[in-house]
Enzyme design. Structure first.
Site, PDB file in Angstrom:
ATOM      1  N   CYS A  42       0.081  -6.998  11.604  1.00 16.33           N
ATOM      2  CA  CYS A  42      -0.651  -6.646  12.833  1.00 16.33           C
ATOM      3  C   CYS A  42       0.221  -5.952  13.875  1.00 16.33           C
ATOM      4  O   CYS A  42      -0.153  -4.911  14.420  1.00 16.33           O
ATOM      5  CB  CYS A  42      -1.360  -7.863  13.420  1.00 16.33           C
ATOM      6  SG  CYS A  42      -0.243  -9.144  14.018  1.00 16.33           S
ATOM      7  N   HIS A  96      -1.371 -12.780  16.663  1.00 22.80           N
ATOM      8  CA  HIS A  96      -2.099 -11.640  16.103  1.00 22.80           C
ATOM      9  C   HIS A  96      -2.478 -10.695  17.242  1.00 22.80           C
ATOM     10  O   HIS A  96      -2.822 -11.151  18.329  1.00 22.80           O
ATOM     11  CB  HIS A  96      -3.363 -12.138  15.380  1.00 22.80           C
ATOM     12  CG  HIS A  96      -4.048 -11.067  14.603  1.00 22.80           C
ATOM     13  ND1 HIS A  96      -3.502 -10.501  13.483  1.00 22.80           N
ATOM     14  CD2 HIS A  96      -5.239 -10.435  14.803  1.00 22.80           C
ATOM     15  CE1 HIS A  96      -4.333  -9.567  13.016  1.00 22.80           C
ATOM     16  NE2 HIS A  96      -5.382  -9.506  13.803  1.00 22.80           N
ATOM     17  N   HIS A 112      -7.222  -3.506  13.553  1.00 24.62           N
ATOM     18  CA  HIS A 112      -6.043  -4.358  13.360  1.00 24.62           C
ATOM     19  C   HIS A 112      -5.729  -4.481  11.881  1.00 24.62           C
ATOM     20  O   HIS A 112      -6.512  -4.057  11.031  1.00 24.62           O
ATOM     21  CB  HIS A 112      -6.288  -5.749  13.971  1.00 24.62           C
ATOM     22  CG  HIS A 112      -7.425  -6.480  13.321  1.00 24.62           C
ATOM     23  ND1 HIS A 112      -7.283  -7.725  12.785  1.00 24.62           N
ATOM     24  CD2 HIS A 112      -8.717  -6.138  13.117  1.00 24.62           C
ATOM     25  CE1 HIS A 112      -8.448  -8.131  12.275  1.00 24.62           C
ATOM     26  NE2 HIS A 112      -9.332  -7.181  12.463  1.00 24.62           N
TER      27      HIS A 112
END
Length: 141
Positions: A42, A96, A112
């Site tokens: 990510c 994340h 993402h």
């Protein structure tokens, strides 16, 4: 320089960043990966996209907590960064990150590196992400 020019320029920049990010859709996920060839995690993906436009952003998702300007999630615009917990939603630390693609009347979509699906666009309203959202940061003024 007029304010209108500045606003228009930042909108163009946002479009370019999101369009560039979308070109990576389908690239596989790879832990610690940060190129389209090897795959992305990510933060590797976010760094790759922003670096292409000469923005210096962190390589580690946890470091996004202090990057750019803190903004309210409901006010995000395309190109802003969303911060989420990792897979354990009770551990309220950024694990994340994703880049906002659109925010239409509160329906937020972001791009993402998903560990199961690689580079994808996801919907913020999905329970999984709703439960894990920690905040948002603005990189492009």
């Amino acid at each position: 320089e007029s304010l209108t020019n500045t606003i228009a320029r930042s909108d163009i920049e946002r479009d370019k960043i999101v369009n560039f990010a979308k070109k990576q859709i389908g690239v596989k996920y790879k832990y610690a990966g940060n190129t389209p060839k090897e795959g992305f995690d990510c933060s590797g993906f976010t760094k790759y996209v922003y670096s292409n436009f000469n923005y210096d952003v962190p390589r580690r998702s946890v470091d996004y907590q202090n990057t750019g300007k803190k903004i309210n999630v409901k006010d995000v615009k395309k190109g802003d960064i969303l911060l989420f917990t990792g897979s354990n939603k009770n551990k309220r630390v950024t694990g994340h990150v994703g880049i906002v693609v659109s925010n239409e009347k509160g329906k937020i979509q972001f791009i993402h590196a998903s560990s199961s699906r690689g580079i994808v666009i996801s919907d913020m309203n999905v329970t999984y992400y709703k439960e894990r959202i920690l905040g948002a940061r603005r990189i492009i003024n």
